[in-house]
Design an enzyme around this catalytic site. Sequence first.
Site, PDB file in Angstrom:
ATOM      1  CD  GLU A  94       2.756  -0.208   6.262  1.00 38.99           C
ATOM      2  OE1 GLU A  94       1.483  -0.248   6.258  1.00 38.99           O
ATOM      3  OE2 GLU A  94       3.761  -0.396   5.698  1.00 38.99           O
ATOM      4  N   GLY A 115       0.156  -1.259  -0.238  1.00 37.74           N
ATOM      5  CA  GLY A 115      -0.199  -0.229   0.129  1.00 37.74           C
ATOM      6  C   GLY A 115       1.056   1.476   0.535  1.00 37.74           C
ATOM      7  CE  LYS A 131      -1.467 -10.138   1.747  1.00 38.92           C
ATOM      8  NZ  LYS A 131      -1.711  -9.405   3.147  1.00 38.92           N
TER       9      LYS A 131
END
Length: 248
Positions: free
Chosen positions: A124, A118, A142
Amino acid sequence: AGEKTTVCSGSRRHHGTLMAEEAKKLAAYAAVDTHIQNNQVVGVGSGSTIVYAVDRLAERVRQEKLNIVCVPTSFQARQLILQHGLTLSDLERHPELDVAIDGADEVDAALTLIKGGGGCLTQEKIVAGCAKHFIVIADYRKDSKALGQQWKKGVPVEVIPMAYVPVSRAIARRFGGEAVLRMAVSKAGPVVTDNSNFILDWKFEHAQKWKEVNTAIKMIPGVVETGLFVGMAERVYFGMEDGSVKTR
Ligand code: 5RP
């Protein structure tokens, strides 16, 4: 790291297989229920899986009257915190976090992550680095033995706009593969991050020593951050197709 599986019944299935959205929710709820306690400062990640974690966090704050302060990792996370009526803070007021929860694009056997699908990787990583515990939530797609086996879009690298060509060339020359400028869905121009930078997606050709590669890419002038999270995640919760939650 050891793996553990907990079965959760009553989840929505499609032809016997749990849909990815349900799997995200399972992982998110398990992580919030395990790691969130009263009086914590919590880092809130970005993406679609974190939405379920914020839903659950808000529910618990309401029901249990918890005192929780949230630090966002993106504009999206900030909006989520505000929309859910949670207490918003930042790293100026809360530079030390008890826990950060975030999604990932791929997680390997050693808990090395690819993040930044994203485009929020820099904030992050900063927020995760300020947290005592960094917890990852993801659906079964994932879960990977080695990076690149599941996530085919490569490693995101945030770059200063003027440097995207030299950085792209330096990465390809040194590590092989191709580092491609991420374009907006409309193709009208490049994706611009919350920090007003561009993203290169480095499509690597083979497995690498990720710790060394991460450090080396960061040394290239113009690189802001990479989406390789090495040695940061403490625990990963995978929502699985069979309705269980696997932790690693
Ligand atoms: C955004 C991220 C996300 O956490 C990652 O892309 C996973 O997203 P999703 O939960 O939608 O699969 O790193 O920069």
